[in-house]
Design a protein around this motif. Structure first.
Motif, PDB file in Angstrom:
ATOM      1  N   UNK A 132      70.677  10.697 -11.034  1.00  0.00           N
ATOM      2  CA  UNK A 132      71.441  11.210 -12.064  1.00  0.00           C
ATOM      3  C   UNK A 132      71.971   9.949 -12.939  1.00  0.00           C
ATOM      4  N   UNK A 133      72.638   8.881 -12.583  1.00  0.00           N
ATOM      5  CA  UNK A 133      73.119   8.043 -13.278  1.00  0.00           C
ATOM      6  C   UNK A 133      71.750   7.077 -13.931  1.00  0.00           C
ATOM      7  N   UNK A 134      70.882   7.055 -13.303  1.00  0.00           N
ATOM      8  CA  UNK A 134      69.678   6.297 -13.630  1.00  0.00           C
ATOM      9  C   UNK A 134      69.054   7.181 -14.937  1.00  0.00           C
ATOM     10  N   UNK A 135      69.044   8.539 -14.790  1.00  0.00           N
ATOM     11  CA  UNK A 135      68.155   9.251 -15.748  1.00  0.00           C
ATOM     12  C   UNK A 135      69.268   9.146 -16.852  1.00  0.00           C
ATOM     13  N   UNK A 136      70.528   9.217 -16.884  1.00  0.00           N
ATOM     14  CA  UNK A 136      71.357   9.091 -17.996  1.00  0.00           C
ATOM     15  C   UNK A 136      71.122   7.886 -19.134  1.00  0.00           C
ATOM     16  N   UNK A 137      70.706   6.779 -18.559  1.00  0.00           N
ATOM     17  CA  UNK A 137      70.123   5.794 -19.159  1.00  0.00           C
ATOM     18  C   UNK A 137      68.884   5.698 -19.993  1.00  0.00           C
ATOM     19  N   UNK A 138      68.146   6.686 -19.743  1.00  0.00           N
ATOM     20  CA  UNK A 138      66.855   6.880 -20.242  1.00  0.00           C
ATOM     21  C   UNK A 138      66.601   8.005 -21.396  1.00  0.00           C
ATOM     22  N   UNK A 139      65.762   7.477 -22.368  1.00  0.00           N
ATOM     23  CA  UNK A 139      65.250   8.305 -23.582  1.00  0.00           C
ATOM     24  C   UNK A 139      63.817   8.619 -23.258  1.00  0.00           C
ATOM     25  N   UNK A 140      63.440   9.644 -23.995  1.00  0.00           N
ATOM     26  CA  UNK A 140      61.702  10.007 -23.965  1.00  0.00           C
ATOM     27  C   UNK A 140      61.098   8.823 -23.877  1.00  0.00           C
TER      28      UNK A 140
END
Length: 100
Positions: A78-86
Protein backbone atom coordinates in the motif's frame (compact mmCIF):
# COMPACT_ATOMS: atom_id res chain seq x y z
CA UNK A 1 -13.29 -9.06 -44.32
CA UNK A 2 -14.96 -9.86 -41.02
CA UNK A 3 -11.67 -11.09 -39.56
CA UNK A 4 -10.21 -7.58 -39.90
CA UNK A 5 -13.00 -6.21 -37.74
CA UNK A 6 -11.86 -8.44 -34.90
CA UNK A 7 -8.20 -7.61 -35.46
CA UNK A 8 -8.64 -3.83 -35.34
CA UNK A 9 -8.82 -3.52 -31.52
CA UNK A 10 -5.66 -5.62 -31.18
CA UNK A 11 -3.86 -3.48 -33.73
CA UNK A 12 -4.97 -0.32 -31.95
CA UNK A 13 -3.73 -1.70 -28.63
CA UNK A 14 -0.39 -2.66 -30.14
CA UNK A 15 0.00 0.77 -31.72
CA UNK A 16 -0.87 2.46 -28.42
CA UNK A 17 1.81 0.49 -26.62
CA UNK A 18 4.32 1.33 -29.31
CA UNK A 19 3.45 5.02 -29.30
CA UNK A 20 4.04 5.28 -25.55
CA UNK A 21 6.99 3.03 -24.87
CA UNK A 22 7.97 2.54 -21.27
CA UNK A 23 11.26 3.92 -20.01
CA UNK A 24 13.36 1.07 -18.65
CA UNK A 25 15.93 3.39 -17.08
CA UNK A 26 13.19 5.33 -15.25
CA UNK A 27 11.82 1.98 -14.07
CA UNK A 28 15.25 0.99 -12.81
CA UNK A 29 15.46 4.21 -10.80
CA UNK A 30 12.02 3.62 -9.25
CA UNK A 31 12.92 0.00 -8.51
CA UNK A 32 15.51 1.04 -5.92
CA UNK A 33 12.71 1.07 -3.34
CA UNK A 34 11.44 -2.33 -4.49
CA UNK A 35 14.87 -3.92 -4.01
CA UNK A 36 14.42 -4.17 -0.24
CA UNK A 37 11.95 -7.02 -0.74
CA UNK A 38 12.26 -8.09 -4.36
CA UNK A 39 16.06 -7.95 -4.61
CA UNK A 40 18.39 -5.56 -6.41
CA UNK A 41 18.23 -7.74 -9.52
CA UNK A 42 14.52 -8.55 -9.21
CA UNK A 43 15.25 -11.89 -7.56
CA UNK A 44 14.01 -11.92 -3.99
CA UNK A 45 16.22 -13.59 -1.40
CA UNK A 46 13.30 -14.17 0.98
CA UNK A 47 10.88 -16.90 -0.21
CA UNK A 48 7.70 -15.01 0.71
CA UNK A 49 8.48 -12.22 -1.78
CA UNK A 50 8.08 -12.99 -5.48
CA UNK A 51 10.81 -12.74 -8.08
CA UNK A 52 9.99 -9.96 -10.55
CA UNK A 53 12.89 -10.36 -12.98
CA UNK A 54 11.88 -11.78 -16.33
CA UNK A 55 8.13 -11.63 -15.75
CA UNK A 56 6.06 -10.40 -18.69
CA UNK A 57 5.55 -6.65 -18.54
CA UNK A 58 1.79 -6.98 -19.17
CA UNK A 59 1.48 -9.31 -16.19
CA UNK A 60 3.54 -7.03 -13.94
CA UNK A 61 1.56 -3.97 -15.00
CA UNK A 62 -1.71 -5.78 -14.33
CA UNK A 63 -0.56 -6.70 -10.82
CA UNK A 64 0.69 -3.19 -10.06
CA UNK A 65 -2.63 -1.72 -11.18
CA UNK A 66 -4.50 -4.25 -9.03
CA UNK A 67 -2.45 -3.23 -5.98
CA UNK A 68 -3.03 0.43 -6.82
CA UNK A 69 -6.82 0.14 -7.19
CA UNK A 70 -7.15 -2.20 -4.20
CA UNK A 71 -8.49 -5.19 -6.11
CA UNK A 72 -5.38 -7.10 -4.98
CA UNK A 73 -4.80 -6.76 -1.27
CA UNK A 74 -1.34 -6.73 0.26
CA UNK A 75 -0.85 -4.32 3.15
CA UNK A 76 2.92 -4.16 2.64
CA UNK A 77 2.43 -2.81 -0.89
CA UNK A 78 0.00 0.00 0.00
CA UNK A 79 2.55 2.71 0.89
CA UNK A 80 4.67 1.94 -2.16
CA UNK A 81 1.72 2.00 -4.56
CA UNK A 82 0.65 5.41 -3.26
CA UNK A 83 3.88 6.84 -4.71
CA UNK A 84 3.34 5.46 -8.23
CA UNK A 85 1.45 6.92 -11.18
CA UNK A 86 0.54 5.13 -14.43
CA UNK A 87 3.86 5.93 -16.14
CA UNK A 88 5.82 4.76 -13.10
CA UNK A 89 4.01 1.42 -13.15
CA UNK A 90 4.62 0.99 -16.88
CA UNK A 91 8.30 1.82 -16.42
CA UNK A 92 8.69 -0.61 -13.51
CA UNK A 93 6.98 -3.37 -15.48
CA UNK A 94 9.27 -2.76 -18.45
CA UNK A 95 12.35 -2.70 -16.25
CA UNK A 96 11.61 -5.98 -14.49
CA UNK A 97 10.59 -7.63 -17.76
CA UNK A 98 13.97 -6.63 -19.23
CA UNK A 99 15.86 -8.56 -16.54
CA UNK A 100 16.84 -12.20 -16.92
Amino acid sequence: MQRWVYALPLLALAWGQHARAADIEAGKAKAAVCAACHGADGRASVPVYPHLAGQHSAYLLKQLKAFKDGSRQEPLMVPFMAMLNEADMENLAAYYASLK
